[in-house]
Design an enzyme around this catalytic site. Structure first.
Site, PDB file in Angstrom:
ATOM      1  N   THR A 125       0.828  -1.211   0.000  1.00 35.52           N
ATOM      2  CA  THR A 125       0.000   0.000   0.000  1.00 35.52           C
ATOM      3  C   THR A 125       0.861   1.259   0.000  1.00 35.52           C
ATOM      4  O   THR A 125       1.997   1.236   0.503  1.00 35.52           O
ATOM      5  CB  THR A 125      -0.930   0.009   1.237  1.00 35.52           C
ATOM      6  OG1 THR A 125      -1.507   1.312   1.379  1.00 35.52           O
ATOM      7  CG2 THR A 125      -0.186  -0.307   2.529  1.00 35.52           C
ATOM      8  N   ALA A 150      -0.359   0.589   8.670  1.00 32.41           N
ATOM      9  CA  ALA A 150       0.696   0.881   7.692  1.00 32.41           C
ATOM     10  C   ALA A 150       1.997   0.175   8.086  1.00 32.41           C
ATOM     11  O   ALA A 150       2.723  -0.345   7.224  1.00 32.41           O
ATOM     12  CB  ALA A 150       0.906   2.391   7.593  1.00 32.41           C
ATOM     13  N   LYS A 153       1.793  -3.496   7.251  1.00 36.64           N
ATOM     14  CA  LYS A 153       1.934  -3.700   5.809  1.00 36.64           C
ATOM     15  C   LYS A 153       3.387  -3.477   5.372  1.00 36.64           C
ATOM     16  O   LYS A 153       3.886  -4.165   4.480  1.00 36.64           O
ATOM     17  CB  LYS A 153       0.999  -2.761   5.038  1.00 36.64           C
ATOM     18  CG  LYS A 153      -0.471  -3.069   5.181  1.00 36.64           C
ATOM     19  CD  LYS A 153      -0.882  -4.417   4.608  1.00 36.64           C
ATOM     20  CE  LYS A 153      -0.785  -4.470   3.087  1.00 36.64           C
ATOM     21  NZ  LYS A 153      -1.318  -5.753   2.555  1.00 36.64           N
ATOM     22  N   ASP A 271     -10.193  14.384  14.847  1.00 38.32           N
ATOM     23  CA  ASP A 271      -9.325  13.793  13.824  1.00 38.32           C
ATOM     24  C   ASP A 271      -8.876  12.382  14.213  1.00 38.32           C
ATOM     25  O   ASP A 271      -8.886  12.014  15.391  1.00 38.32           O
ATOM     26  CB  ASP A 271      -8.080  14.681  13.636  1.00 38.32           C
ATOM     27  CG  ASP A 271      -7.524  14.579  12.230  1.00 38.32           C
ATOM     28  OD1 ASP A 271      -7.996  13.729  11.452  1.00 38.32           O
ATOM     29  OD2 ASP A 271      -6.614  15.371  11.911  1.00 38.32           O
TER      30      ASP A 271
HETATM   31  P1  NAD Z   1     -10.756  -5.911   2.739  1.00 34.74           P
HETATM   32  O1  NAD Z   1     -10.656  -5.610   4.186  1.00 34.74           O
HETATM   33  O2  NAD Z   1     -11.973  -5.519   1.997  1.00 34.74           O
HETATM   34  O3  NAD Z   1     -10.548  -7.476   2.502  1.00 34.74           O
HETATM   35  C1  NAD Z   1      -9.579  -8.230   3.184  1.00 34.74           C
HETATM   36  C2  NAD Z   1      -9.918  -9.700   2.985  1.00 34.74           C
HETATM   37  O4  NAD Z   1      -8.906 -10.486   3.635  1.00 34.74           O
HETATM   38  C3  NAD Z   1     -11.258 -10.104   3.597  1.00 34.74           C
HETATM   39  O5  NAD Z   1     -11.978 -10.895   2.699  1.00 34.74           O
HETATM   40  C4  NAD Z   1     -10.869 -10.910   4.828  1.00 34.74           C
HETATM   41  O6  NAD Z   1     -11.814 -11.890   5.201  1.00 34.74           O
HETATM   42  C5  NAD Z   1      -9.563 -11.524   4.368  1.00 34.74           C
HETATM   43  N1  NAD Z   1      -8.706 -11.924   5.483  1.00 34.74           N
HETATM   44  C6  NAD Z   1      -8.362 -11.166   6.565  1.00 34.74           C
HETATM   45  N2  NAD Z   1      -7.568 -11.892   7.373  1.00 34.74           N
HETATM   46  C7  NAD Z   1      -7.389 -13.103   6.776  1.00 34.74           C
HETATM   47  C8  NAD Z   1      -6.654 -14.268   7.130  1.00 34.74           C
HETATM   48  N3  NAD Z   1      -5.944 -14.334   8.258  1.00 34.74           N
HETATM   49  N4  NAD Z   1      -6.686 -15.334   6.285  1.00 34.74           N
HETATM   50  C9  NAD Z   1      -7.414 -15.283   5.143  1.00 34.74           C
HETATM   51  N5  NAD Z   1      -8.136 -14.206   4.775  1.00 34.74           N
HETATM   52  C10 NAD Z   1      -8.114 -13.127   5.583  1.00 34.74           C
HETATM   53  O7  NAD Z   1      -9.453  -5.273   2.095  1.00 34.74           O
HETATM   54  P2  NAD Z   1      -9.198  -4.593   0.664  1.00 34.74           P
HETATM   55  O8  NAD Z   1      -9.502  -3.166   0.766  1.00 34.74           O
HETATM   56  O9  NAD Z   1      -9.824  -5.419  -0.382  1.00 34.74           O
HETATM   57  O10 NAD Z   1      -7.612  -4.728   0.595  1.00 34.74           O
HETATM   58  C11 NAD Z   1      -7.020  -5.879   0.010  1.00 34.74           C
HETATM   59  C12 NAD Z   1      -5.501  -5.722   0.028  1.00 34.74           C
HETATM   60  O11 NAD Z   1      -5.131  -4.545  -0.673  1.00 34.74           O
HETATM   61  C13 NAD Z   1      -4.926  -5.561   1.437  1.00 34.74           C
HETATM   62  O12 NAD Z   1      -3.693  -6.242   1.482  1.00 34.74           O
HETATM   63  C14 NAD Z   1      -4.705  -4.062   1.577  1.00 34.74           C
HETATM   64  O13 NAD Z   1      -3.667  -3.788   2.480  1.00 34.74           O
HETATM   65  C15 NAD Z   1      -4.342  -3.703   0.153  1.00 34.74           C
HETATM   66  N6  NAD Z   1      -4.634  -2.316  -0.252  1.00 34.74           N
HETATM   67  C16 NAD Z   1      -5.895  -1.812  -0.118  1.00 34.74           C
HETATM   68  C17 NAD Z   1      -6.164  -0.531  -0.585  1.00 34.74           C
HETATM   69  C18 NAD Z   1      -7.548   0.077  -0.473  1.00 34.74           C
HETATM   70  O14 NAD Z   1      -7.706   1.261  -0.748  1.00 34.74           O
HETATM   71  N7  NAD Z   1      -8.580  -0.665  -0.103  1.00 34.74           N
HETATM   72  C19 NAD Z   1      -5.146   0.231  -1.167  1.00 34.74           C
HETATM   73  C20 NAD Z   1      -3.865  -0.313  -1.272  1.00 34.74           C
HETATM   74  C21 NAD Z   1      -3.621  -1.605  -0.825  1.00 34.74           C
HETATM   75  O1  DAU Z   2      -3.922   4.520   0.861  1.00 31.14           O
HETATM   76  C1  DAU Z   2      -4.232   3.160   0.761  1.00 31.14           C
HETATM   77  C2  DAU Z   2      -5.065   2.760   1.945  1.00 31.14           C
HETATM   78  O2  DAU Z   2      -6.350   3.363   1.754  1.00 31.14           O
HETATM   79  C3  DAU Z   2      -5.220   1.261   2.103  1.00 31.14           C
HETATM   80  O3  DAU Z   2      -3.955   0.698   2.329  1.00 31.14           O
HETATM   81  C4  DAU Z   2      -6.166   0.941   3.268  1.00 31.14           C
HETATM   82  O4  DAU Z   2      -6.381  -0.448   3.358  1.00 31.14           O
HETATM   83  C5  DAU Z   2      -7.493   1.637   3.006  1.00 31.14           C
HETATM   84  O5  DAU Z   2      -8.358   1.445   4.098  1.00 31.14           O
HETATM   85  C6  DAU Z   2      -7.285   3.126   2.774  1.00 31.14           C
HETATM   86  O6  DAU Z   2      -6.839   3.771   3.989  1.00 31.14           O
HETATM   87  P1  DAU Z   2      -7.375   5.217   4.401  1.00 31.14           P
HETATM   88  O7  DAU Z   2      -7.157   5.421   5.825  1.00 31.14           O
HETATM   89  O8  DAU Z   2      -6.836   6.250   3.456  1.00 31.14           O
HETATM   90  O9  DAU Z   2      -8.935   5.001   4.036  1.00 31.14           O
HETATM   91  P2  DAU Z   2     -10.272   5.459   4.778  1.00 31.14           P
HETATM   92  O10 DAU Z   2     -11.385   5.202   3.840  1.00 31.14           O
HETATM   93  O11 DAU Z   2     -10.355   4.884   6.141  1.00 31.14           O
HETATM   94  O12 DAU Z   2     -10.069   7.024   4.924  1.00 31.14           O
HETATM   95  C7  DAU Z   2      -9.872   7.842   3.788  1.00 31.14           C
HETATM   96  C8  DAU Z   2      -9.761   9.278   4.274  1.00 31.14           C
HETATM   97  O13 DAU Z   2     -11.025   9.684   4.784  1.00 31.14           O
HETATM   98  C9  DAU Z   2      -8.762   9.466   5.397  1.00 31.14           C
HETATM   99  O14 DAU Z   2      -8.080  10.698   5.222  1.00 31.14           O
HETATM  100  C10 DAU Z   2      -9.619   9.504   6.643  1.00 31.14           C
HETATM  101  C11 DAU Z   2     -10.923  10.108   6.153  1.00 31.14           C
HETATM  102  N1  DAU Z   2     -12.128   9.640   6.864  1.00 31.14           N
HETATM  103  C12 DAU Z   2     -12.342   8.293   6.960  1.00 31.14           C
HETATM  104  C13 DAU Z   2     -13.439   7.804   7.630  1.00 31.14           C
HETATM  105  C14 DAU Z   2     -13.661   6.309   7.736  1.00 31.14           C
HETATM  106  C15 DAU Z   2     -13.032  10.541   7.404  1.00 31.14           C
HETATM  107  O15 DAU Z   2     -12.846  11.772   7.300  1.00 31.14           O
HETATM  108  N2  DAU Z   2     -14.128  10.069   8.067  1.00 31.14           N
HETATM  109  C16 DAU Z   2     -14.363   8.724   8.217  1.00 31.14           C
HETATM  110  O16 DAU Z   2     -15.371   8.348   8.844  1.00 31.14           O
END
Ligand code: NAD
Ligand code: DAU
Length: 337
Positions: A125, A150, A153, A271
């Site tokens: 990430t 973070a 990861k 925050d």
């Molecule tokens: P998510 O939380 O929606 O999904 C995570 C999945 O992993 C779930 O299905 C959960 O059941 C499974 N899981 C958790 N622990 C497990 C375990 N011990 N064994 C097997 N399965 C398990 O997450 P996402 O947003 O789809 O993120 C997927 C990947 O991408 C993560 O590695 C995250 O760090 C990375 N990532 C996410 C974002 C984002 O914006 N969502 C951005 C950059 C990187």
């Molecule tokens: O940047 C990549 C990451 O993006 C991934 O690695 C993470 O898995 C994913 O969850 C996401 O992290 P963020 O912390 O950036 O995502 P989130 O949606 O939680 O928050 C996005 C922004 O919005 C952040 O600046 C916090 C703000 N926020 C979030 C929530 C949940 C709010 O202001 N209010 C809220 O209720």
């Protein structure tokens, strides 16, 4: 058939990737390994559960008895499984260390012992770079993670790299920016704000709302991973960013406008501790391989808002009937004022 193991395939990005892979790679047989935590749901894969080229395995990546045989039979591993929500990691970090670090270690050990894997894709990430006040993070930049998610990861990111440097395992690491799209659990800002606003519930905007995130449509992320499986170089890191740097307050306004809801729904709240101010990725390296994001943010956001509007069968059971989600929401937001 090419055997592909997708860990965390019942989550947001994983389920979109499984769907993408089955559609675009007719010679792949995909196995989803997922623990089905609160974030993993069979519903996310409802349309591919019966696909003869897809197998769903309910299990923990950290359980070697389950994950080793699946890794052993695979040609590619795409490792999404993780605890992923920053706010939850601030409340309790234990599961993040267990899954994101130890779980990754178990998979890497299986891959090392099997010795026949052609690619291990470690999904990392942009959070590993920490807050970036100006400019854009490059793959060679120092890692400065600032919250427990973070940091977990970053640990996994470097552990995976070490298996390439030490054992020659064909690892690549991808670092994506904030994804958005269908099937994202409604704790993350876009689905939370969209589903709250649909029901005229206030949207809790952290701090001054001026934190910046770079939004990447999940389909563009899936296309990048697909391309990297063919074209990446072992041991390398690849940034994947949408190039859509948006302040949270502007994002919130756009969501409310899309839904025709008043800005009075915005509720400024305390925050996030250690809230990273800005992320921004330099994607020159990936673009050099022929990738570019295809979904303009305006279109992607509109389609995403529309998806949540049309698919309340998917999110209402979580927000309205799941006691665990209600307890989480209370713990997270009641103290924020
Ligand atoms: P998510 O939380 O929606 O999904 C995570 C999945 O992993 C779930 O299905 C959960 O059941 C499974 N899981 C958790 N622990 C497990 C375990 N011990 N064994 C097997 N399965 C398990 O997450 P996402 O947003 O789809 O993120 C997927 C990947 O991408 C993560 O590695 C995250 O760090 C990375 N990532 C996410 C974002 C984002 O914006 N969502 C951005 C950059 C990187
Ligand atoms: O940047 C990549 C990451 O993006 C991934 O690695 C993470 O898995 C994913 O969850 C996401 O992290 P963020 O912390 O950036 O995502 P989130 O949606 O939680 O928050 C996005 C922004 O919005 C952040 O600046 C916090 C703000 N926020 C979030 C929530 C949940 C709010 O202001 N209010 C809220 O209720």
């Amino acid at each position: 058939m090419v055997e592909v193991l997708v860990t965390g395939g019942a989550g947001f990005i994983g389920s979109n990737f499984v769907r993408h892979a089955l559609a675009s790679r007719p010679d792949w047989r995909v196995t989803t390994l997922d623990k089905l935590t609160y974030a993993g749901r069979r519903e996310n894969l409802h349309d591919v559960m019966d696909n003869p080229r897809h197998e769903f395995v309910h299990g923990d990546i950290a359980d070697a008895g389950v994950s080793h045989p699946l890794v052993e039979r695979s040609t590619f591993v795409v490792h999404f499984a993780a605890e992923t929500h920053v706010d939850r990691s601030i409340l309790a970090a234990g599961d993040f260390i267990r899954t994101d670090v130890e779980g990754t270690f178990v998979l890497l050990e299986a891959a090392r012992r099997a010795g026949n894997l052609q690619r291990f894709v470690q999904i990392s990430t942009d959070e590993v770079y920490g807050s970036v006040p100006t400019g854009a993070s490059r793959e060679t930049d120092e890692l400065k993670p600032r919250n427990p998610y973070a940091a977990s990861k970053a640990g996994a990111d470097r552990l995976a790299y070490s298996y390439w440097a030490t054992y020659g395992l064909p690892v690549i690491v991808t670092r994506a920016s904030n994804n958005y799209g269908p099937y994202q659990f409604p704790e993350k800002v876009i689905p939370l704000f969209v589903t709250n606003a649909i029901d005229d519930i206030p949207v809790p905007l952290y701090g001054d709302g001026r934190n910046v995130r770079d939004w990447l449509h999940v389909d563009d992320h899936c296309r990048a991973i697909d391309l990297l499986i063919d074209k990446a170089t072992d041991g390398e890191v690849y940034n994947i960013g949408g190039g859509n740097d948006v302040m949270n307050v502007d994002l919130t306004h756009r969501i409310l406008k899309e839904l025709g809801k008043p800005t009075s729904l915005i509720e400024p709240v305390a925050d996030r501790p250690g809230h990273d101010r800005r992320y921004c990725l330099d994607t020159t390296k990936l673009r050099g391989l022929g990738w570019a994001p295809q979904v303009p943010f305006e279109d992607g956001l509109r389609q995403t808002v529309d998806w949540y509007r049309r698919n309340d069968w998917w999110w209402r059971p979580i927000k309205e009937n799941d006691p665990a989600f209600k307890a989480y929401y209370k713990a997270q937001y009641d103290t924020r004022g």
